[in-house]
Motif scaffolding. Sequence first.
Motif, PDB file in Angstrom:
ATOM      1  N   VAL A  64      76.166  41.983  50.232  1.00  0.00           N
ATOM      2  CA  VAL A  64      76.678  40.641  49.933  1.00  0.00           C
ATOM      3  C   VAL A  64      75.825  39.977  48.858  1.00  0.00           C
ATOM      4  N   LEU A  65      74.514  40.112  48.974  1.00  0.00           N
ATOM      5  CA  LEU A  65      73.623  39.513  47.983  1.00  0.00           C
ATOM      6  C   LEU A  65      73.825  40.132  46.614  1.00  0.00           C
ATOM      7  N   LEU A  66      73.918  41.438  46.540  1.00  0.00           N
ATOM      8  CA  LEU A  66      74.102  42.102  45.242  1.00  0.00           C
ATOM      9  C   LEU A  66      75.453  41.760  44.617  1.00  0.00           C
ATOM     10  N   VAL A  67      76.495  41.650  45.433  1.00  0.00           N
ATOM     11  CA  VAL A  67      77.808  41.252  44.904  1.00  0.00           C
ATOM     12  C   VAL A  67      77.740  39.831  44.352  1.00  0.00           C
ATOM     13  N   ASN A  68      77.047  38.935  45.058  1.00  0.00           N
ATOM     14  CA  ASN A  68      76.922  37.563  44.575  1.00  0.00           C
ATOM     15  C   ASN A  68      76.069  37.475  43.321  1.00  0.00           C
ATOM     16  N   LEU A  69      75.142  38.398  43.155  1.00  0.00           N
ATOM     17  CA  LEU A  69      74.313  38.386  41.953  1.00  0.00           C
ATOM     18  C   LEU A  69      75.080  38.835  40.712  1.00  0.00           C
ATOM     19  N   LEU A  70      76.257  39.418  40.902  1.00  0.00           N
ATOM     20  CA  LEU A  70      77.101  39.789  39.762  1.00  0.00           C
ATOM     21  C   LEU A  70      77.785  38.568  39.148  1.00  0.00           C
ATOM     22  N   ARG A  71      77.738  37.456  39.846  1.00  0.00           N
ATOM     23  CA  ARG A  71      78.354  36.226  39.346  1.00  0.00           C
ATOM     24  C   ARG A  71      77.544  35.696  38.161  1.00  0.00           C
ATOM     25  N   PRO A  72      78.131  34.803  37.377  1.00  0.00           N
ATOM     26  CA  PRO A  72      77.427  34.334  36.173  1.00  0.00           C
ATOM     27  C   PRO A  72      76.271  33.361  36.438  1.00  0.00           C
ATOM     28  N   GLU A  73      76.138  32.840  37.660  1.00  0.00           N
ATOM     29  CA  GLU A  73      75.038  31.919  37.940  1.00  0.00           C
ATOM     30  C   GLU A  73      73.707  32.663  37.848  1.00  0.00           C
ATOM     31  N   VAL A 132      70.897  20.722  56.405  1.00  0.00           N
ATOM     32  CA  VAL A 132      70.300  21.744  55.536  1.00  0.00           C
ATOM     33  C   VAL A 132      71.173  21.946  54.300  1.00  0.00           C
ATOM     34  N   LEU A 133      72.472  22.019  54.497  1.00  0.00           N
ATOM     35  CA  LEU A 133      73.405  22.184  53.380  1.00  0.00           C
ATOM     36  C   LEU A 133      73.310  21.007  52.411  1.00  0.00           C
ATOM     37  N   LEU A 134      73.246  19.794  52.928  1.00  0.00           N
ATOM     38  CA  LEU A 134      73.150  18.606  52.080  1.00  0.00           C
ATOM     39  C   LEU A 134      71.860  18.623  51.254  1.00  0.00           C
ATOM     40  N   VAL A 135      70.745  18.923  51.907  1.00  0.00           N
ATOM     41  CA  VAL A 135      69.461  18.965  51.190  1.00  0.00           C
ATOM     42  C   VAL A 135      69.473  20.072  50.141  1.00  0.00           C
ATOM     43  N   THR A 136      70.072  21.204  50.475  1.00  0.00           N
ATOM     44  CA  THR A 136      70.148  22.325  49.534  1.00  0.00           C
ATOM     45  C   THR A 136      70.979  21.965  48.311  1.00  0.00           C
ATOM     46  N   VAL A 137      72.115  21.331  48.539  1.00  0.00           N
ATOM     47  CA  VAL A 137      72.981  20.924  47.418  1.00  0.00           C
ATOM     48  C   VAL A 137      72.271  19.894  46.550  1.00  0.00           C
ATOM     49  N   ILE A 138      71.596  18.950  47.181  1.00  0.00           N
ATOM     50  CA  ILE A 138      70.861  17.939  46.409  1.00  0.00           C
ATOM     51  C   ILE A 138      69.768  18.610  45.577  1.00  0.00           C
ATOM     52  N   ALA A 139      69.059  19.570  46.168  1.00  0.00           N
ATOM     53  CA  ALA A 139      68.005  20.280  45.425  1.00  0.00           C
ATOM     54  C   ALA A 139      68.593  21.047  44.246  1.00  0.00           C
ATOM     55  N   LEU A 140      69.711  21.724  44.471  1.00  0.00           N
ATOM     56  CA  LEU A 140      70.341  22.464  43.373  1.00  0.00           C
ATOM     57  C   LEU A 140      70.841  21.534  42.280  1.00  0.00           C
ATOM     58  N   MET A 141      71.462  20.433  42.683  1.00  0.00           N
ATOM     59  CA  MET A 141      71.984  19.494  41.682  1.00  0.00           C
ATOM     60  C   MET A 141      70.849  18.823  40.916  1.00  0.00           C
ATOM     61  N   ALA A 142      69.788  18.488  41.597  1.00  0.00           N
ATOM     62  CA  ALA A 142      68.666  17.816  40.935  1.00  0.00           C
ATOM     63  C   ALA A 142      68.019  18.742  39.916  1.00  0.00           C
ATOM     64  N   THR A 143      67.894  20.018  40.242  1.00  0.00           N
ATOM     65  CA  THR A 143      67.278  20.932  39.289  1.00  0.00           C
ATOM     66  C   THR A 143      68.237  21.284  38.176  1.00  0.00           C
ATOM     67  N   SER A 144      69.536  21.358  38.483  1.00  0.00           N
ATOM     68  CA  SER A 144      70.525  21.688  37.442  1.00  0.00           C
ATOM     69  C   SER A 144      70.647  20.570  36.422  1.00  0.00           C
ATOM     70  N   TYR A 145      70.716  19.323  36.914  1.00  0.00           N
ATOM     71  CA  TYR A 145      70.894  18.187  36.010  1.00  0.00           C
ATOM     72  C   TYR A 145      69.582  17.744  35.378  1.00  0.00           C
ATOM     73  N   GLY A 146      68.466  18.097  36.018  1.00  0.00           N
ATOM     74  CA  GLY A 146      67.179  17.689  35.489  1.00  0.00           C
ATOM     75  C   GLY A 146      66.652  18.628  34.417  1.00  0.00           C
ATOM     76  N   SER A 147      67.225  19.822  34.309  1.00  0.00           N
ATOM     77  CA  SER A 147      66.710  20.766  33.329  1.00  0.00           C
ATOM     78  C   SER A 147      67.497  20.676  32.026  1.00  0.00           C
ATOM     79  N   PRO A 148      66.842  20.771  30.902  1.00  0.00           N
ATOM     80  CA  PRO A 148      67.548  20.710  29.625  1.00  0.00           C
ATOM     81  C   PRO A 148      68.340  22.001  29.371  1.00  0.00           C
ATOM     82  N   GLY A 149      69.545  21.832  28.863  1.00  0.00           N
ATOM     83  CA  GLY A 149      70.373  22.951  28.438  1.00  0.00           C
ATOM     84  C   GLY A 149      70.678  23.842  29.507  1.00  0.00           C
TER      85      GLY A 149
END
Length: 149
Positions: A64-73, A132-149
């Motif tokens: 499952v992990l390897l299949v998900n790693l084929l995604r563009p993220e 846990v899901l809420l904190v995880t999403v907030i962490a992902l969004m904060a790092t995604s929007y906080g990083s340039p480009g």
Amino acid sequence: MLFSISESGWWVIAIGVTVFFMVTMGRLSAGLDLPEELRSTLEEQARRGRWVFYIVTPMITAVVLLVNLLRPEPAPQILFLYSVAFASIPFAIYPVRGRLLKYYVAQRQNPGTEVKPDRLITVWIVGFLSAVLLVTVIALMATSYGSPG
């Protein structure tokens, strides 16, 4: 900052979390009082199912992990999600494991009767995993929007 860890570092974290998950899920029933008439039955089931749990579960999670790693993220985000999911499940179950066992024993002793779900168990597990899901999403969004480009 969250994803300043290298990809190889996230792989080490994911493997460590998998080991943590396997060890804690295998030991969740340790220390609980089982009725004597069910103890031998449960121990026999545990012996038969142990190889499936300790061999098949890591193989399935790896696929499952390897299949998900084929995604563009980027891989660190996927490995972060994987690690959070696997680390949070034992923490969600541990506080209510005694109540879960009580309902399991009641169902095993009276197989024909319907055992109603315990609201405390449901509220705790759903509430904890939602937080846990809420904190995880907030962490992902904060790092995604906080990083340039």
